[in-house]
Design a protein around this motif. Structure first.
Motif, mmCIF file in Angstrom:
data_model
loop_
_atom_site.group_PDB
_atom_site.id
_atom_site.type_symbol
_atom_site.label_atom_id
_atom_site.label_comp_id
_atom_site.label_asym_id
_atom_site.label_seq_id
_atom_site.Cartn_x
_atom_site.Cartn_y
_atom_site.Cartn_z
ATOM 1 N N LEU A 64 3.483 -1.982 -4.560
ATOM 2 C CA LEU A 64 4.165 -0.803 -3.576
ATOM 3 C C LEU A 64 4.341 -1.902 -2.361
ATOM 4 O O LEU A 64 5.796 -2.031 -1.762
ATOM 5 N N ARG A 77 5.338 6.590 -4.830
ATOM 6 C CA ARG A 77 4.341 6.883 -3.431
ATOM 7 C C ARG A 77 3.079 7.108 -3.886
ATOM 8 O O ARG A 77 2.581 7.865 -5.151
ATOM 9 N N MET A 316 4.767 3.102 1.994
ATOM 10 C CA MET A 316 3.736 3.560 0.863
ATOM 11 C C MET A 316 3.239 4.858 0.357
ATOM 12 O O MET A 316 2.761 5.454 -1.223
#
Length: 328
Positions: A64, A77, A316
């Motif tokens: 990420l 995510r 994130m």
């Protein structure tokens, strides 16, 4: 409700609660094993092969962060916390590698990894940082940006599978590799490889990620109204709740867990029982502690794995744990 989802996982002892969720609690998602680990699941998420991944914290967060460094969308995510305890990475070399007696002998040696970006790759940087082998002159400022690049602390040999890693340290294709201790232990016991050290992750070890199509795009934890309604779409929410049931079953049925691990996953009963004393799964897998993500990025930045400057941690995490708890 979760029947159309595909969940990637590592087929090791940590997957036992996921198996129980599937067997006992109608988790109807397709479970797809990824023995080569988290780095492979990153690629699978981005190519649309899986919808959810259960893997190592450092692998997900490194991927990420690197996508943010490159100003790209990773396509997934963080949505959950699977294991609260840190992971013990065992450091191994070939059984007859008499010149390698301890971690102190590894400076500048070739590390075998499953994939670039995998946990085995990321932790080699953390190991080098711990031992002071990340030479500051190797951090080269980029005159065209505020970012930096870091020379690898070890030459890297990408080997994909655990079996290949074990072979490589005996044939001297690689000098050492790092893998979870209990998965590696049986190969110490049979004399195939030898242990020369270990290192624990400085963070809780396993996280759950989901592809962006399973998230309400304007209702993540950092967005408006996040505390009032879930950013997780119903099918993802359903899958996570069933994994919760699998975790509870795991905790309440330790003998069933031992039998599954020792028969289906090829660990000894003794090792399965020893592992049970070391691991603690999340009581509710939904949500991620922002402080854990922040600390992981800090350490990965210090180790030269990612450039932590300008990283937006909110990008994130789909839902922070504090917000998840408000909705229980």
């Amino acid at each position: 409700m979760s029947s159309g989802l595909r969940i990637g996982f590592v087929p090791e002892h940590f997957s036992t609660p996921l198996h129980f969720a599937h067997k006992h609690y109608n988790l109807t998602s397709t479970l797809l094993p990824f023995p080569s680990g988290t780095g492979h699941m990153v690629s699978a998420l981005q190519s649309g092969e899986i919808d959810i991944g259960i893997g190592l914290t450092e692998g997900w967060i490194a991927a990420l962060a690197k996508h943010q460094n490159q100003k790209k969308d990773a396509g997934f995510r963080l949505v959950g916390t699977y294991v609260e305890t840190p992971l013990c990475w065992s450091i191994s070399t070939g059984a007859a590698r008499h010149e390698l007696k301890s971690v102190n002998d590894l400076q500048g040696k070739t590390v075998g990894v499953s994939r670039v970006g995998s946990g085995s790759y990321v932790m080699s940087y953390v190991l080098a940082d711990k031992h002071g082998w990340l030479d500051p002159p190797n951090a080269h400022p980029n005159p065209n940006s505020d970012s930096r690049t870091m020379e690898p602390p070890f030459p890297v040999e990408v080997l994909h599978t655990f079996a290949n890693l074990r072979d490589a340290v005996n044939t001297k294709t690689a000098d050492f590799f790092m893998w979870e201790y209990f998965t590696t232990k049986r190969y110490y016991d049979n004399g195939e490889i030898k242990k020369i050290g270990e290192i624990y992750t400085p963070w809780s070890s396993w996280k759950i990620v989901a592809a962006s199509h399973l998230l309400h795009p304007h209702n993540w934890a950092s967005g408006p109204g996040a505390a009032e309604s879930s950013p997780l779409k119903d099918e993802l929410q359903d899958a996570l709740l069933k994994i919760n049931q699998g975790v509870k079953h795991f905790e309440q049925n330790q003998e069933e867990a031992v039998q599954y691990i020792s028969i289906k996953l090829d660990y000894s009963e003794k090792d399965a029982r020893a592992w049970l004393k070391t691991v603690r799964f999340a009581q509710d897998v939904r949500g991620v502690d922002g402080s854990v993500v922040e600390e992981t990025v800090r350490i990965l930045d210090k180790a030269g794995v990612v450039d932590g400057k300008g990283i937006d941690l909110r990008e994130m995490v789909a839902v922070e744990r504090s917000e998840a708890l408000k909705r229980i």
